[in-house]
Design a protein around this motif. Structure first.
Motif, PDB file in Angstrom:
ATOM      1  N   GLU A   1     -44.938   8.317  27.130  1.00 40.53           N
ATOM      2  CA  GLU A   1     -45.286   6.984  26.642  1.00 40.53           C
ATOM      3  C   GLU A   1     -46.734   6.962  26.164  1.00 40.53           C
ATOM      4  OE1 GLU A   1     -43.149   4.419  26.408  1.00 40.53           O
ATOM      5  OE2 GLU A   1     -41.574   5.751  27.119  1.00 40.53           O
ATOM      6  N   PRO A   2     -47.121   5.968  25.349  1.00 39.59           N
ATOM      7  CA  PRO A   2     -48.522   5.823  24.956  1.00 39.59           C
ATOM      8  C   PRO A   2     -49.404   5.571  26.178  1.00 39.59           C
ATOM      9  CG  PRO A   2     -47.104   4.517  23.524  1.00 39.59           C
ATOM     10  CD  PRO A   2     -46.245   5.020  24.660  1.00 39.59           C
TER      11      PRO A   2
ATOM     12  N   GLU B   1     -54.756   4.182  15.629  1.00 45.08           N
ATOM     13  CA  GLU B   1     -53.558   3.600  16.232  1.00 45.08           C
ATOM     14  C   GLU B   1     -53.049   4.490  17.366  1.00 45.08           C
ATOM     15  OE1 GLU B   1     -50.953   3.628  12.908  1.00 45.08           O
ATOM     16  OE2 GLU B   1     -52.098   2.123  11.820  1.00 45.08           O
ATOM     17  N   ALA B   2     -52.446   3.877  18.372  1.00 49.91           N
ATOM     18  CA  ALA B   2     -51.884   4.645  19.486  1.00 49.91           C
ATOM     19  C   ALA B   2     -50.652   5.424  19.041  1.00 49.91           C
ATOM     20  CB  ALA B   2     -51.542   3.730  20.651  1.00 49.91           C
ATOM     21  N   VAL B   3     -49.768   4.797  18.258  1.00 51.47           N
ATOM     22  CA  VAL B   3     -48.564   5.468  17.772  1.00 51.47           C
ATOM     23  C   VAL B   3     -48.638   5.520  16.245  1.00 51.47           C
ATOM     24  CG1 VAL B   3     -46.038   5.453  17.700  1.00 51.47           C
ATOM     25  CG2 VAL B   3     -47.223   4.600  19.735  1.00 51.47           C
TER      26      VAL B   3
ATOM     27  N   GLY C   1     -44.391   9.027  14.783  1.00 52.05           N
ATOM     28  CA  GLY C   1     -44.072   8.959  16.202  1.00 52.05           C
ATOM     29  C   GLY C   1     -45.069   9.681  17.088  1.00 52.05           C
ATOM     30  N   THR C   2     -46.004  10.402  16.472  1.00 51.45           N
ATOM     31  CA  THR C   2     -47.061  11.067  17.236  1.00 51.45           C
ATOM     32  C   THR C   2     -47.898  10.009  17.948  1.00 51.45           C
ATOM     33  OG1 THR C   2     -47.154  13.002  15.782  1.00 51.45           O
ATOM     34  CG2 THR C   2     -49.169  12.456  16.977  1.00 51.45           C
ATOM     35  N   ILE C   3     -48.328  10.326  19.169  1.00 52.01           N
ATOM     36  CA  ILE C   3     -49.105   9.379  19.973  1.00 52.01           C
ATOM     37  C   ILE C   3     -50.527   9.897  20.170  1.00 52.01           C
ATOM     38  CG2 ILE C   3     -49.330   8.305  22.262  1.00 52.01           C
ATOM     39  CD1 ILE C   3     -46.264   8.415  22.462  1.00 52.01           C
ATOM     40  N   GLN C   4     -51.491   8.995  19.999  1.00 45.25           N
ATOM     41  CA  GLN C   4     -52.880   9.300  20.323  1.00 45.25           C
ATOM     42  C   GLN C   4     -53.169   8.664  21.680  1.00 45.25           C
ATOM     43  OE1 GLN C   4     -55.621   9.656  16.691  1.00 45.25           O
ATOM     44  NE2 GLN C   4     -54.360   7.880  16.196  1.00 45.25           N
ATOM     45  N   GLY C   5     -53.428   9.508  22.657  1.00 48.06           N
ATOM     46  CA  GLY C   5     -53.674   9.040  24.014  1.00 48.06           C
ATOM     47  C   GLY C   5     -55.104   8.568  24.198  1.00 48.06           C
TER      48      GLY C   5
ATOM     49  N   LYS D   1     -46.751  14.352  21.501  1.00 44.01           N
ATOM     50  CA  LYS D   1     -45.463  14.050  20.839  1.00 44.01           C
ATOM     51  C   LYS D   1     -45.524  14.352  19.345  1.00 44.01           C
ATOM     52  CE  LYS D   1     -42.416  11.219  22.208  1.00 44.01           C
ATOM     53  NZ  LYS D   1     -41.557  10.110  22.621  1.00 44.01           N
TER      54      LYS D   1
ATOM     55  N   ALA E   1     -57.543   4.867  22.375  1.00 44.06           N
ATOM     56  CA  ALA E   1     -56.767   5.812  21.567  1.00 44.06           C
ATOM     57  C   ALA E   1     -57.522   6.135  20.286  1.00 44.06           C
ATOM     58  CB  ALA E   1     -55.404   5.207  21.230  1.00 44.06           C
TER      59      ALA E   1
END
Length: 192
Positions: A158-159, A107-109, A118-122, A92, A129
């Motif tokens: 989604e995260p 952080e995840a988001v 708004g970028t997500i770390q999976g 994202k 994450a």
């Protein structure tokens, strides 16, 4: 007339399938601290500060809506079927982004900087994450691959996705791709 319409309809489907099967545009991935084919600086490894590197990319198609990144070690294969070990999953990333800054928080988001808000770390292979740098077993160099994907849609993800879930979600949407490969090796510890 009916046969002609069926033929034309089939031709349209065939052409649409061929268009969707086109290969992704070649992108270039660079970093001020990672150099292709060279050793990963210790600050980006588990032996150092474990900081995520700054990455930049270019050559993405003009209709890119989002980016994603997968960082893995293809020299480690485990499981059935064998899979590479994943160190970082990021998705994202806005389609206007030209890269990721260094030292992203775990952080995840991501709330910022603004160009990647708004970028997500999976989830990595460590089941968490955020970035985790090279930590191979001693003995031989491992090749670490940072792959960036340009996507033709803003996927409603989604995260908490891992690499396999992200790859499944991106199917049919990858319009550009590029990678940077660097190496890292841990030396065996000498007996004291």
């Amino acid at each position: 007339m009916r046969i002609r319409n069926v033929f034309i309809g089939g031709l349209v489907v065939l052409l649409a399938s061929a268009a969707s099967a086109q290969t992704a545009a070649a992108m270039t991935v660079t970093s001020p601290t990672l150099k292709a084919g060279e050793v990963v600086p210790v600050d980006h490894t588990a032996d150092g500060k474990n900081l995520s590197p700054a990455l930049s990319w270019s050559g993405a198609p003009a209709n890119t809506k989002q980016f994603a990144l997968i960082y893995d070690d293809p020299d480690v294969a485990f499981g059935t079927p064998p899979q590479t070990f994943v160190h970082w999953v990021v998705y994202k990333i806005p389609g206007t982004a030209k890269g990721l800054p260094a030292e992203l928080p775990m952080e995840a988001v991501l709330a910022g900087p603004p160009e990647i808000a708004g970028t997500i770390q999976g989830l990595s292979g460590f089941k968490r994450a955020g970035y985790r740098g090279p930590a191979p077993p001693p003995g031989k160099p491992h090749h670490y691959t940072w792959t960036v994907y340009a996507l033709d849609a803003e996927l409603p993800l989604e995260p908490g996705l891992n690499r396999n879930q992200l790859m499944e979600a991106m199917k049919g949407h990858i319009i550009g791709q590029g990678a940077l490969v660097a190496i890292y090796e841990r030396k065996p510890k000498l007996p004291q």
